[in-house]
Write an enzyme that holds these catalytic residues in place. Structure first.
Site, PDB file in Angstrom:
ATOM      1  N   SER A 216      49.073  -1.012 110.566  1.00 34.44           N
ATOM      2  CA  SER A 216      48.040  -1.255 109.549  1.00 34.44           C
ATOM      3  C   SER A 216      46.971  -2.226 110.070  1.00 34.44           C
ATOM      4  O   SER A 216      45.800  -2.119 109.686  1.00 34.44           O
ATOM      5  CB  SER A 216      48.657  -1.754 108.245  1.00 34.44           C
ATOM      6  OG  SER A 216      49.158  -3.060 108.378  1.00 34.44           O
TER       7      SER A 216
ATOM      8  N   ARG B 296      63.444  -4.596 132.434  1.00 33.33           N
ATOM      9  CA  ARG B 296      62.324  -5.222 131.738  1.00 33.33           C
ATOM     10  C   ARG B 296      61.141  -5.462 132.667  1.00 33.33           C
ATOM     11  O   ARG B 296      59.978  -5.259 132.303  1.00 33.33           O
ATOM     12  CB  ARG B 296      62.820  -6.554 131.157  1.00 33.33           C
ATOM     13  CG  ARG B 296      61.848  -7.115 130.191  1.00 33.33           C
ATOM     14  CD  ARG B 296      61.899  -8.583 130.020  1.00 33.33           C
ATOM     15  NE  ARG B 296      60.526  -8.964 129.678  1.00 33.33           N
ATOM     16  CZ  ARG B 296      60.215  -9.748 128.687  1.00 33.33           C
ATOM     17  NH1 ARG B 296      61.134 -10.268 127.952  1.00 33.33           N
ATOM     18  NH2 ARG B 296      58.951 -10.034 128.457  1.00 33.33           N
TER      19      ARG B 296
ATOM     20  N   MET C 156      55.711  -6.096 119.096  1.00 32.23           N
ATOM     21  CA  MET C 156      56.888  -6.940 118.885  1.00 32.23           C
ATOM     22  C   MET C 156      57.605  -7.289 120.183  1.00 32.23           C
ATOM     23  O   MET C 156      58.843  -7.220 120.251  1.00 32.23           O
ATOM     24  CB  MET C 156      57.835  -6.236 117.913  1.00 32.23           C
ATOM     25  CG  MET C 156      57.232  -6.054 116.548  1.00 32.23           C
ATOM     26  SD  MET C 156      56.495  -7.581 115.927  1.00 32.23           S
ATOM     27  CE  MET C 156      56.757  -7.431 114.202  1.00 32.23           C
TER      28      MET C 156
ATOM     29  N   ASN D 193      46.521 -12.359 119.298  1.00 34.95           N
ATOM     30  CA  ASN D 193      47.685 -11.893 118.535  1.00 34.95           C
ATOM     31  C   ASN D 193      47.523 -12.308 117.077  1.00 34.95           C
ATOM     32  O   ASN D 193      46.886 -13.323 116.787  1.00 34.95           O
ATOM     33  CB  ASN D 193      48.967 -12.507 119.096  1.00 34.95           C
ATOM     34  CG  ASN D 193      50.207 -12.027 118.350  1.00 34.95           C
ATOM     35  OD1 ASN D 193      50.344 -10.845 118.039  1.00 34.95           O
ATOM     36  ND2 ASN D 193      51.117 -12.948 118.052  1.00 34.95           N
TER      37      ASN D 193
ATOM     38  N   HIS E 105      49.842 -13.185 113.615  1.00 40.31           N
ATOM     39  CA  HIS E 105      51.211 -13.529 113.216  1.00 40.31           C
ATOM     40  C   HIS E 105      51.233 -13.826 111.718  1.00 40.31           C
ATOM     41  O   HIS E 105      50.361 -14.548 111.217  1.00 40.31           O
ATOM     42  CB  HIS E 105      51.693 -14.746 114.013  1.00 40.31           C
ATOM     43  CG  HIS E 105      53.112 -15.091 113.698  1.00 40.31           C
ATOM     44  ND1 HIS E 105      54.176 -14.332 114.153  1.00 40.31           N
ATOM     45  CD2 HIS E 105      53.648 -16.091 112.959  1.00 40.31           C
ATOM     46  CE1 HIS E 105      55.298 -14.860 113.694  1.00 40.31           C
ATOM     47  NE2 HIS E 105      55.007 -15.924 112.968  1.00 40.31           N
TER      48      HIS E 105
ATOM     49  N   GLU F 298      45.654 -10.433 106.488  1.00 41.11           N
ATOM     50  CA  GLU F 298      45.632 -10.095 107.921  1.00 41.11           C
ATOM     51  C   GLU F 298      44.533  -9.079 108.216  1.00 41.11           C
ATOM     52  O   GLU F 298      43.826  -9.184 109.220  1.00 41.11           O
ATOM     53  CB  GLU F 298      46.984  -9.499 108.347  1.00 41.11           C
ATOM     54  CG  GLU F 298      48.128 -10.473 108.361  1.00 41.11           C
ATOM     55  CD  GLU F 298      49.400  -9.853 108.950  1.00 41.11           C
ATOM     56  OE1 GLU F 298      49.324  -9.163 109.966  1.00 41.11           O
ATOM     57  OE2 GLU F 298      50.486 -10.069 108.364  1.00 41.11           O
TER      58      GLU F 298
HETATM   59  C1  GAR Z   1      52.087  -7.752 110.756  1.00 34.84           C
HETATM   60  O1  GAR Z   1      52.460  -8.460 109.599  1.00 34.84           O
HETATM   61  C2  GAR Z   1      51.928  -8.678 111.935  1.00 34.84           C
HETATM   62  O2  GAR Z   1      51.353  -9.911 111.601  1.00 34.84           O
HETATM   63  C3  GAR Z   1      53.343  -8.847 112.371  1.00 34.84           C
HETATM   64  O3  GAR Z   1      53.909  -7.571 112.250  1.00 34.84           O
HETATM   65  C4  GAR Z   1      53.233  -6.856 111.217  1.00 34.84           C
HETATM   66  C5  GAR Z   1      52.734  -5.575 111.826  1.00 34.84           C
HETATM   67  O4  GAR Z   1      52.202  -4.751 110.830  1.00 34.84           O
HETATM   68  N1  GAR Z   1      53.441  -9.359 113.694  1.00 34.84           N
HETATM   69  C6  GAR Z   1      54.397 -10.192 114.086  1.00 34.84           C
HETATM   70  O5  GAR Z   1      55.295 -10.561 113.381  1.00 34.84           O
HETATM   71  C7  GAR Z   1      54.280 -10.658 115.529  1.00 34.84           C
HETATM   72  N2  GAR Z   1      55.061 -11.825 115.746  1.00 34.84           N
HETATM   73  P1  GAR Z   1      51.275  -3.531 111.225  1.00 34.84           P
HETATM   74  O6  GAR Z   1      52.021  -2.747 112.313  1.00 34.84           O
HETATM   75  O7  GAR Z   1      51.150  -2.739 109.959  1.00 34.84           O
HETATM   76  O8  GAR Z   1      49.979  -4.088 111.723  1.00 34.84           O
END
Ligand code: GAR
Length: 215
Positions: free
Chosen positions: A20, A75, A100, A117, A119, A184
């Protein structure tokens, strides 16, 4: 650092899941605050099932890559493949959007100041996985989200933008995540715009934006 460029900046977006935030960036490039300023040239997913891949294809992103972690034995091999792919693509900015996985130190070093990034917490509180759950379990009354430059740590890089949201007593992980996610989607394009249009420098951990014509 600043742009002053005539061509839109080329973004590479790294994703792992729903996408998203990728969608918000795509929309901002198409008709929002990044129109004419940036375009998503490449999307790279480490997860073959990521909905973000469908979003990228639907939006006509020129280069969509699957770099499935499972197809690399070690990795280090995955890390090297990602590093080489980014080197090959040579974008102006690399945006981690729900990616992730920790980026290897050598790659972070190569893209320092050009890798962002997002968060879902007010860093340095609640880094890592399940930030919204961590916030609820801690009992905070306010949480939010952070866009930051990527450094070698886990969600530790210099902060570009943050915005708070309230935490309500009856919040679940899902309701809090949804409230944060709405912000976000606005904050990430705004941070990309900032870094592309303003001169900035680092003073210690602090990102200092200098005055510009945009104000
Ligand atoms: C979002 O909330 C982002 O901030 C978080 O994962 C979600 C991804 O949503 N990211 C983390 O936690 C990174 N540490 P999305 O795939 O719908 O953008």
């Amino acid at each position: 650092m600043t742009t002053g460029r005539a061509e839109p900046a080329r973004l590479a977006v790294l994703v792992s899941g729903r996408g998203s935030n990728l969608q918000a960036i795509l929309d901002a490039c198409a008709r929002g605050e990044l129109a004419g300023l940036a375009r998503v040239e490449a999307v790279i997913s480490d997860n073959p099932r990521a909905q973000a891949l469908d979003r990228a294809r639907a939006a006509g992103v020129p280069m969509v890559y699957l770099l499935a972690r499972s197809s690399f034995r070690r990795r280090e091999e995955y890390d090297r493949a990602l590093d080489e792919l980014l080197e090959h693509l040579h974008p102006d900015l690399v945006c981690l959007a729900g990616y992730m996985r920790l980026v290897a130190p050598a790659t972070v070093a190569r893209w320092r100041g050009r890798m962002l990034n997002i968060h879902p917490a007010l860093l340095p509180a609640f880094p890592g996985l399940h930030a919204q759950r961590q916030a609820l379990e801690y009992g905070v009354r306010v949480s939010g989200c952070t866009v930051h430059l990527v450094d070698e740590g886990m969600d530790t890089g210099p902060i570009l933008l943050q915005e708070a949201v309230p935490v309500y007593p009856d919040d679940t992980e899902d309701t809090l995540a949804a409230r944060i996610l709405q912000v976000e989607h606005r904050l990430y394009p705004a941070a990309i715009r900032l870094i592309l249009t303003r001169r900035w420098r680092l003073e210690g951990r602090k990102v200092i934006f200098e005055e510009s014509d945009e104000g």
